[in-house]
Design an enzyme around this catalytic site. Structure first.
Site, short mmCIF file in Angstrom:
data_model
loop_
_atom_site.label_atom_id
_atom_site.label_comp_id
_atom_site.label_asym_id
_atom_site.label_seq_id
_atom_site.Cartn_x
_atom_site.Cartn_y
_atom_site.Cartn_z
CG HIS A 21 23.89 -24.13 -4.46
ND1 HIS A 21 24.75 -24.65 -5.39
CD2 HIS A 21 24.67 -23.52 -3.54
CE1 HIS A 21 26.00 -24.35 -5.05
NE2 HIS A 21 25.97 -23.67 -3.93
CE LYS A 79 26.38 -19.61 6.77
NZ LYS A 79 27.31 -19.99 7.87
#
Length: 873
Positions: free
Chosen positions: A147, A538
């Site tokens: 990532h 999120k």
């Protein structure tokens, strides 16, 4: 506000140890000399002007408006040079802190007694409480991912490492004046090279670049640290470690998504996956060959004093018959040293394995282990220290890494599988994407044939909504290879709040899939699932996501007990606090009772890999802390205390989570919020940093909702604005919904989950700067959003301090507080430079040439702020 900043700054200055201060001053002075040499005294003077101004602002002696005016005076090219200077300073300050941490670890190790949060401490504290059973069942599975959160170029990392080596030499006790002078010259040489090294990548990384970058961590640290950790446990379990068979079994298994994770990354193909595992194998076989050769060359024990066993003699005779020239040469080089001859022969066979010389190569790691144990058993009769010393370390390394180094895991989105099956059922021409799905499964089969099932069998399905999403992978495997389909352990990944809530029903559905039942029978009813921290945070905000993940773990643990399944929960945590980051050992202790049960699997992402595994001493400490936490949280007494606290404070936590989620959604789901966020942050520009091979956003164009954004740039961009919103937003409203401060304080004291939630939020708040944040938030032209964010910040900060009882943020975390406050003024400098560029790009009308120069300034400042804050996404 000014008083708070003065208090924070003065506290940090008084707490800085002399050794750290001396290193920071030395490196800063040498950097200043390099800047003056390369850019002129006037450049150094401008850097100093800005440095002194931001420090003065922290003391209330100058205003932010004055700094803005100063920064605006400079030509863009000069501002770029100043941004480079502060970025280089952060790299050197981080290095100085790393050296101080290493010194501190070594000093503690020499003080005697049992070190806190170590394996020895866990064994000592647990005593007879199932310690043998807990240790026997323990598994630690760190999974390296690509990532894109490592902002530094590899060239910058290696330049810093060279400075590090020189600083180590400089600080070595007993150095003479001439040696110290030479060290200073070499430090200047390496800092000069760091200054001249481009901070920004000129080309985008491809997946194999990411594989090779991760291999640096293996070569430099991971291969060496694993036996050290096992030795530490072995010594804690019994006296005379190294003179008896080991009591510690290997419990660390590394995994990797690098080259296997294709969810949202079209650059990861079947060909890349195949090459990734080959690169891994090349590195581990090289390391094993080198280690075996090193041990063999030192094993000079004569047959007179360490006679070989009958089995070893027989093995040497068989080897001589099969490879007469090789074994004859080894005998000539090492006469009457049978153990040395044998290990040199083993090293030659490892080399042949790497070269694919099938006449001499090992077919499997088990064959190598058998040959090493043959030498060990022979030595044990007359030379036990040689049998159970370095040779045991080598055996542990083979047991841990095999010939594949880390299990390569494949990940793909459930919608991709569904679309592929739809095409296959239709019977028409297959799309390139569907062909790639089938090719991936064929590559998994090839990897298993070449390196064994352990090298690659896990297939993670993102956004698993139903058991059919798991069944789809098995059906695709049948389409790809029919009866020759590879062994697959399909791992459902639950990411959204709704998916977490539905996870037990999905698992019940999985039990009806024939291939899953077959795997349960073959693995002793072991099953793995994955929990996604980034997307849940999120979507729900930090407080609500924390509780929903905890509740999911509780339900899944109960489901596993009901269905007689040994469930391994794979925690998909990010590096930043807004993505489930924070101290790993505390994260383990905060898990739901019974959910760990001696096994912990977690992602290690981006900059976290090098922060935790960049140096041997730090890597060992990290691994011991996590292993300590796994043992402690798996013990009956700790589990019972955690369960009691969870039961008592569950209603309180539910109320906090509900109120915090409402506050979070009222901001992030408001009309115009995504567009505003893109204006107030360098979100659009982050993709230009070329952090990794994976696209930063789903789809094209500006984000229309949070769903368009990946969690990493979401967190990264908020960090750049000095708001750090994903790490704390909504928590203040949640805490305010509770009428009793006494109950909140009791929950903080007694429940590890609530304690970790508030401490992590406190760390995120400490990296927030309200006055700088205001300037970013004003760029969006939505004072209502800006006011909403700042009011929640004030509320959260005040209530977190009230609940924790801390006089200031991080008052109980001296080391972290010092690190944050040491950097704050210099991060301010880069933020002012970034604001200049961002303001001009957002509200001005620059020419194409000027836009390019402003973008360079912006990206350099982004890189520097990431270095200063020591995290990105």
């Amino acid at each position: 506000m000014i008083d708070q900043r003065i208090e924070r700054r003065s506290a940090a200055v008084t707490e800085m140890p002399d050794e750290l201060r001396n290193d920071v001053r030395l490196l800063g002075k040498l950097l200043g000399q390099v800047i003056a040499e390369q850019g002129g005294e006037d450049l150094l003077a401008d850097v100093e002007r800005l440095r002194k101004a931001v420090i003065a602002a922290r003391r209330g002696e100058t205003s932010a408006d004055e700094i803005t005016a100063m920064v605006a005076e400079w030509e863009i090219d000069r501002a770029v040079q100043i941004a480079r200077a502060f970025t280089c300073y952060f790299h050197l300050a981080n290095l100085a802190e790393e050296h101080y941490r290493i010194r501190t670890l070594r000093e503690r190790d020499t003080e005697g007694g049992v070190q806190r949060e170590s394996l020895a401490q866990a064994v000592d504290e647990l005593g007879g409480e199932r310690v043998a059973e807990l240790v026997g069942d323990m598994e630690l599975r760190p999974v390296l991912t690509a990532h894109p959160t490592e902002a530094r170029r590899r060239a910058v990392v290696t330049a810093i490492q060279r400075v590090s080596a020189q600083l180590t030499d400089y600080n070595t006790p007993g150095r003479g004046a001439s040696e110290r002078a030479e060290n200073t010259r070499r430090l200047l040489e390496e800092i000069d090279l760091l200054w001249r090294t481009a901070q920004l990548r000129s080309t985008k990384l491809d997946p194999l670049d990411e594989v090779r970058t991760a291999m640096a961590a293996f070569d430099e640290t991971l291969f060496r640290v694993v036996p050290q950790v096992y030795r530490s446990l072995d010594a804690a379990l019994g006296d005379d470690s190294g003179t008896r068979p080991p009591l510690a079994r290997p419990f660390i298994r590394y995994g990797s998504w690098i080259g296997g994770d294709r969810d949202g990354n079209p650059n990861v193909t079947a060909k890349v996956t195949r090459e990734a595992v080959q690169i891994q194998s090349e590195h581990v076989l090289t390391a094993l060959e080198t280690a075996t050769t090193r041990i063999a060359r030192t094993l000079t024990a004569s047959a007179q004093f360490a006679p070989p066993s009958l089995d070893l003699n027989a093995a040497l005779t068989a080897a001589r018959d099969a490879h007469p020239e090789l074994v004859s040469e080894l005998g000539t080089r090492s006469p009457k040293e049978p153990h040395r001859q044998w290990l040199l022969y083993v090293a030659a066979r490892i080399a042949a394995t790497r070269r694919r010389d099938l006449d001499l190569a090992y077919l499997a790691p088990g064959d190598l282990i058998a040959d090493l144990r043959l030498a060990q058993e022979s030595l044990a009769g007359h030379a036990v220290r040689q049998a159970y010393g370095e040779l045991q370390h080598l055996i542990w390394q083979v047991e841990t890494f095999g010939f594949h180094l880390a299990e390569l895991e494949v990940r793909q989105h459930s919608q991709v599988h569904a679309a592929a099956l739809e095409e296959l059922h239709a019977g028409g021409e297959l799309s390139e994407r569907t062909e790639e799905v089938l090719a991936t499964i064929r590559v998994i089969a090839w990897i298993q044939e070449r390196f064994g099932v352990r090298a690659c069998s896990r297939y993670v399905v993102s956004f698993t909504r139903d058991a059919a999403d798991v069944a789809a992978v098995y059906e695709l495997a049948q389409h790809a290879l029919g009866s020759r389909a590879p062994v697959l352990d399909v791992v459902p990944l639950f990411e959204s709040g709704q998916d977490l809530a539905n996870s037990p029903q999905v698992l019940s559905g999985m039990l009806e899939i024939p291939q899953v039942r077959d795997r349960l029978a073959a693995t002793g009813r072991s099953l793995e699932i994955m929990l996604g921290y980034s997307d849940s945070a999120k979507e729900l905000g930090p407080a609500a996501a924390t509780l929903r993940l905890y509740e999911a773990q509780e339900r899944l643990t109960a489901w596993a007990a009901e269905h007689d399944v040994h469930l391994l929960m794979f925690h998909g945590r990010g590096g930043a606090l807004g993505r489930g980051g924070g101290p790993a050992n505390r994260a383990v202790l905060a898990q739901a009772p019974g959910s760990v049960a001696g096994r912990f699997k977690v992602t290690e992402q981006g900059e976290v890999i090098f922060a935790r595994y960049g140096h041997l001493a730090i890597a060992r400490r990290h691994m011991e802390q996590v292993a300590n936490a796994v043992l402690m949280t798996s013990s009956p007494s700790v589990a019972a205390a955690t369960a009691a606290a969870a039961s008592r404070f569950r209603p309180l936590a539910e109320q906090v989570a509900t109120a915090s989620e409402q506050a979070y959604r009222s901001l992030t789901e408001a009309d115009g919020f995504p567009e505003w966020f893109a204006l107030v942050s360098p979100l659009e520009e982050i993709g230009s940093l070329r952090l990794g091979s994976r696209p930063a956003r789903r789809g094209l164009g500006a984000p229309r909702s949070l769903d368009d954004l990946r969690a990493i740039p979401w967190v990264f961009a908020w960090a750049q604005t000095r708001v750090n919103l994903p790490g704390w937003y909504g928590l203040g409203t949640g805490l305010a919904s509770i009428g009793s401060m006494d109950e909140l304080r009791a929950a903080y004291r007694e429940w590890p989950l609530f304690n970790a939630l508030l401490d992590n939020a406190e760390m995120s708040l400490a990296k927030t700067d309200r006055s700088i944040a205001e300037r970013y938030l004003a760029l969006g032209g939505r004072p209502d959003f800006a006011r909403q964010v700042l009011e929640e910040y004030d509320r959260t900060r005040s209530l977190v301090l009230e609940v924790t009882g801390h006089a200031r943020l991080l008052a109980n975390r001296k080391v972290l507080s010092r690190a944050v406050q040491l950097r704050d003024p210099y991060v301010d400098a880069l933020s002012h430079l970034q604001l200049r560029a961002l303001r001009a790009l957002r509200t001005g009308n620059p020419s194409d040439h000027e836009r390019d120069r402003l973008s360079t300034l912006l990206l350099l400042s982004v890189n520097g702020v990431a270095a200063g804050l020591q995290n990105t996404g």
